[in-house]
Design an enzyme around this catalytic site. Structure first.
Site, mmCIF file in Angstrom:
data_model
loop_
_atom_site.group_PDB
_atom_site.id
_atom_site.type_symbol
_atom_site.label_atom_id
_atom_site.label_comp_id
_atom_site.label_asym_id
_atom_site.label_seq_id
_atom_site.Cartn_x
_atom_site.Cartn_y
_atom_site.Cartn_z
ATOM 1 N N ILE A 18 7.830 76.519 43.963
ATOM 2 C CA ILE A 18 8.446 77.901 44.225
ATOM 3 C C ILE A 18 8.373 78.831 45.501
ATOM 4 O O ILE A 18 9.045 79.200 45.580
ATOM 5 C CB ILE A 18 8.712 79.114 42.897
ATOM 6 C CG1 ILE A 18 7.597 79.019 42.851
ATOM 7 C CG2 ILE A 18 8.873 77.544 41.458
ATOM 8 C CD1 ILE A 18 8.201 80.492 40.980
ATOM 9 N N GLY A 19 7.120 78.163 46.308
ATOM 10 C CA GLY A 19 6.946 79.659 47.409
ATOM 11 C C GLY A 19 5.494 79.380 47.774
ATOM 12 O O GLY A 19 4.229 78.865 46.903
ATOM 13 N N GLY A 21 2.301 81.057 50.869
ATOM 14 C CA GLY A 21 1.766 82.361 51.003
ATOM 15 C C GLY A 21 1.024 81.975 52.397
ATOM 16 O O GLY A 21 0.344 80.561 52.718
ATOM 17 N N GLY A 22 0.679 82.908 53.165
ATOM 18 C CA GLY A 22 -0.395 82.660 54.141
ATOM 19 C C GLY A 22 -1.890 81.762 53.502
ATOM 20 O O GLY A 22 -2.400 81.098 54.062
ATOM 21 N N ASP A 142 0.588 95.533 52.341
ATOM 22 C CA ASP A 142 1.696 94.986 52.507
ATOM 23 C C ASP A 142 3.013 94.484 51.904
ATOM 24 O O ASP A 142 3.551 94.333 51.334
ATOM 25 C CB ASP A 142 1.340 93.357 52.424
ATOM 26 C CG ASP A 142 1.975 92.378 52.445
ATOM 27 O OD1 ASP A 142 2.863 92.652 53.775
ATOM 28 O OD2 ASP A 142 2.320 91.127 52.317
#
Length: 175
Positions: A18-19, A21-22, A142
């Site tokens: 679903i996703g 990131g870094g 962040d």
């Protein structure tokens, strides 16, 4: 300290990406022990082993922040190959970033559902979460609309604590 487990394959199933990131990839997975869907985060395969400690620090630091407006960590462990994972609550909804973009495009559903009083309520919940974290000596570092999840029933969660530090500059687990 992370302890070996029998492996997430015995507990988690039906993975759906679903996703990403870094440092991590997030999957929706079914937790057979809890009989629920969770968000399952694992270190991206292209991340060097030396950065896995940072991944675990994020999970431990987030787990230490028990607040209704901060994402809840359910489990931290190691996969069979030794790479770390953690699971967290899975919320269905939009990021605040998605909501703001839809409002800017004059999307009528979003204009109807996110009037000024709802947006101010979201803002106050984010402020509550950040104030709580600061009271525990933790800075997010962040905080942005994309890291704020808004559920369909008014839930607001500050997510992605991967860059967080303690106010004295240490990350969780530093000596």
């Amino acid at each position: 300290k992370i302890w070996p487990r029998q492996g997430p394959a015995l507990r988690y199933e039906n993975f759906e990406k679903i996703g990403q990131g870094g440092m991590k990839t997030i999957f929706k997975a079914y937790d057979t022990h809890g009989d629920r869907e969770v968000a399952y985060a694992k270190v991206r395969e292209d991340i060097a082993v030396k950065y896995r400690t940072t991944f675990i620090q994020e999970a431990k630091l987030t787990a230490s922040l028990e607040h209704p407006n901060i994402i809840t960590i359910h489990d931290i462990g190691l996969e069979k190959d030794g790479s770390p994972f953690f699971t967290m609550e899975l919320k269905v909804g939009d990021s605040l970033g998605d909501i703001l973009k839809a409002l800017k495009k004059q999307d009528q559903d979003y204009i109807h559902n996110f009037q000024l009083d709802q947006l101010l309520d979201i803002y106050l919940k984010v402020c509550d979460a950040v104030a709580f974290a600061h009271s525990k000596g933790i800075m997010h570092l962040d905080l942005k609309p994309e890291n704020i999840q808004v559920g369909k029933f008014g839930e607001v969660l500050v997510c992605d604590w991967g860059l967080s530090k303690t106010i004295d500059g240490r990350t969780e687990g530093d000596e």
